[in-house]
Structures are given as C-alpha cells and as structure tokens.
Enzyme design. Structure first.
Site, PDB file in Angstrom:
ATOM      1  CE  LYS A  58      14.479  -4.437  -8.269  1.00  0.00           C
ATOM      2  NZ  LYS A  58      14.520  -5.645  -9.135  1.00  0.00           N
ATOM      3  CB  THR A 118      13.903  -2.675 -12.178  1.00  0.00           C
ATOM      4  OG1 THR A 118      14.036  -4.087 -12.280  1.00  0.00           O
ATOM      5  CG2 THR A 118      12.845  -2.181 -13.156  1.00  0.00           C
ATOM      6  CB  ILE A 293     -14.216   9.109  13.669  1.00  0.00           C
ATOM      7  CG1 ILE A 293     -14.296   7.950  14.664  1.00  0.00           C
ATOM      8  CG2 ILE A 293     -12.858   9.107  12.971  1.00  0.00           C
ATOM      9  CD1 ILE A 293     -14.139   6.586  14.036  1.00  0.00           C
ATOM     10  CG  ASN A 320     -15.517   3.190  14.457  1.00  0.00           C
ATOM     11  OD1 ASN A 320     -14.866   2.722  15.389  1.00  0.00           O
ATOM     12  ND2 ASN A 320     -16.799   3.493  14.566  1.00  0.00           N
TER      13      ASN A 320
END
Length: 373
Positions: A58, A118, A293, A320
C-alpha cells in the site's frame, strides 16, 4: 503455510461445500503440494530455485499525529542551530511492501486465504502511530515493521518507506511581543526528509537488512564563487568556460549508520537529523570556492562524516539546474538577469565513504603542520 487453527476453521467452513466444489479444491491442493515437493527435489540436487519477484503493498498511507514525544538531546554541531523538534504536529506518508512464499497461491491460484488486504495495512500503520512512543520517523518505521511481522507470522519480509510531511510554527503576537506559536503551523513546501527500512524474518528472529535516511529535493543557489573550467574541449563542446558563475543545484542526500539502532533515536545524541544535514550542505557550499558540483558533494559528504562518526557513508544524487544568462551587464550594478536552463540537465551520483573522510582529515592535519612550520 497454515496453522492448526487455520486448518480447523477451514474444515468447519468446507463441511458445508458441495461435493464437486470440494473435489476441485482438492485438486488445487494436490497441485500445490506437488509443486512444493518438486521444488524441494530440485533444491536437494544442488540446483538453485528461481528467485521471483513477489510482493504487494500500500502506498500513500498518510498519517498525522499531534503531541508526539519531543525529540531532545541531539548532538549540537557548529554548522546548525538545530537542537530538536517539538513534534507538536507531525505527518508521514508511508509506503508498505510485504513479501513471502505464503502469498504465492494468491498469484497462481487466486487463493486469498493468507492475503492481508492493503486496506488493513493502511489502518494498521495509521493506528500504530497512536501507540508509537518514540520521536522520529526512523523509529516509527522500526516499530511498525516489528509489529507487522509479529502480528502476521506468514510474512517473510517488509519494506517501509516514510516521507516526512513537515510543518513549521507560525509567528504569534502575544502579550505585545512577537513570538512563535505553539498552536498554529503551516505545511512546508521545501525539501523533504525520508526514511527507508527493510526487515526480514528468519525463524523467530527479525533482522533489519537495510536502513537509511535521506533528505530529498534540497535546492540551493550560490550567486558567485563558483567556476567550471579546464574540461575537455573538442568539436562537440559549445559550453564556455566560466570562472565565476551562479550555481543552482538540486540535492538528494542519504546516510547510513554503522549501528542501525542509532537511527531510531534510542540515544538521541547519536541520531543525525535531516535539518543538520541540510545546514551542513549549505555551510560547505557557502565556504567552498566551487570548481564543480562533483567536488562540492564530495566535500559536503566529508564534512557530514567528520561531524557524525557513527555514519558509514553518505550518498548523493545531484542535478545541475544553473540558470542561463539573459543580460550579462546591468549599468551601476554587479547583477545579471537569468532565466530557467534548457531542459537537458547534468546529474551526478557519488558515495562518500568513511575512508574519504579520514583522508581529508589527514590532509587538513598535514596542511596545518606545514603552515606552522
């Protein structure tokens, strides 16, 4: 796959069945027994049984709780003012996935005898938020995983993902003074923290096989002090080198503990809060003359591991999203005008290890010694 009580109840129910119905059911049971015995024979001959994907669950189980026990006693670090959470109102979005050989007949034969609906999973998670006595999402997932496997003995595995739904206290004007409200909160739309826990049953023992925490979609922009030069230039290169550019990054940062018990804040001083990871990332970004980065996330990871030696590694997924320049020069101002970048974006994946952090510590010590000399 059934207990004595299950078999007894099934016999009572099936006594009322017609002969033809019972005959067809008996054939299904015989086929199932034959399959189990055949699998055992193949395994006994040293061949590996095929591992299949078999799970269900679920998602988007939303649960909110007021006046959860506050998180206090966390380790203080220089880069962050975070000292704990009041937990006056908390929210969590949980995904629950379970597995086990007992569920195979539900796929192959349509036999739902051992299926936990569920909808029942949803109710189980939401109601256990009321009885949870801890202070963190990580601890709640640990608590729910054990309750699930204790309650349903035929479940072999469970994977729980909990995404925090953060709320921020609003200002309040009380007694002619502006302060922070203890009653009114706004739902934050900023970065989100998430926790993942996987557990499995082996006999009567429940083992945590994976646990990590994560902060997602942290968006940071640094307007100067960033460069990107020295990369390969060939016939495919159109990007100009830039010695001082704004840099806009999206970061997903995850961290793992050497001892998973530290993640549940049983000892709050060994718990690493997402707010502290966020502040560490921002501080390193501020301090670093950023050449790329890649180098930025490496140094963020090393700083996190330096502050929290109880962690084994820190992993990054970065993007980026640096803006495209529209106006290069504005008379009388050092500012520029930018727009959103074009759709293709760069990304990076990297894990910083404890060994990386130790190397950086040694490099810093050597630099310090050389400066003194």
């Amino acid at each position: 796959g059934k207990t004595k009580q299950d078999i007894h109840q099934a016999l009572l129910a099936r006594l009322e069945s017609e002969q033809e119905t019972e005959f067809q059911q008996a054939l299904i049971e015989i086929y199932r027994i034959a399959r189990f015995r055949l699998a055992d024979i193949i395994t006994e001959k040293g061949e590996t049984q095929m591992k299949r994907t078999m799970s269900y669950g679920k998602g988007n189980v939303f649960a909110y709780r007021t006046f959860l026990k506050p998180l206090t006693g966390v380790k203080q670090i220089p880069e962050s003012s975070f000292a704990g959470r009041s937990n006056t109102v908390i929210g969590v979005d949980v995904t629950c996935e379970i597995g086990g050989e007992a569920f195979l007949p539900s796929f192959t034969d349509g036999d739902n005898t051992l299926v936990v609906a569920t909808d029942s999973m949803k109710n189980f998670i939401q109601r256990h938020l009321a009885s949870y006595e801890g202070t963190t999402t990580e601890g709640f997932l640990h608590y729910v995983a054990h309750r699930f496997l204790d309650t349903y003995s035929h479940m072999d595995t469970i994977t729980l993902t909990g995404e925090d739904i953060p709320f921020e206290a609003m200002p309040a004007y009380e007694e002619k003074e502006l302060s922070t409200s203890r009653l009114v909160f706004r739902r934050s739309r900023n970065e989100r923290s998430r926790s993942v826990l996987k557990a499995e049953r082996s006999g009567n023992t429940i083992t945590i096989t994976e646990q990590y925490s994560e902060i997602m979609d942290l968006q940071l922009v640094k307007v100067s002090g960033n460069s990107f030069v020295g990369f390969i230039r060939d016939e495919y290169t159109s990007l100009p080198e830039d010695g001082n550019r704004p840099l806009f990054v999206y970061l997903n940062i995850s961290w793992q503990y050497e001892n998973t018990n530290d993640a549940y804040a049983f000892d709050p001083a060994r718990y690493v809060a997402a707010e502290q990871v966020r502040d560490l990332a921002s501080t390193v970004f501020h301090e670093l003359e950023t050449p790329s980065i890649q180098n930025l996330i490496y140094h963020i990871g090393c700083r996190i591991l330096a502050r929290f030696p109880q962690l084994t590694d820190v992993s990054f997924q970065s993007q980026n999203h640096t803006w495209d320049t529209v106006v290069e020069e504005i008379p009388g101002s050092k500012g520029k005008v930018y727009t959103e970048p074009r759709p293709p974006y760069g990304f990076q994946h990297f894990t910083v290890t404890r060994e990386d952090a130790e190397k950086e510590k040694q490099k810093a010590a050597e630099k310090c010694r050389s400066l003194k000399a």
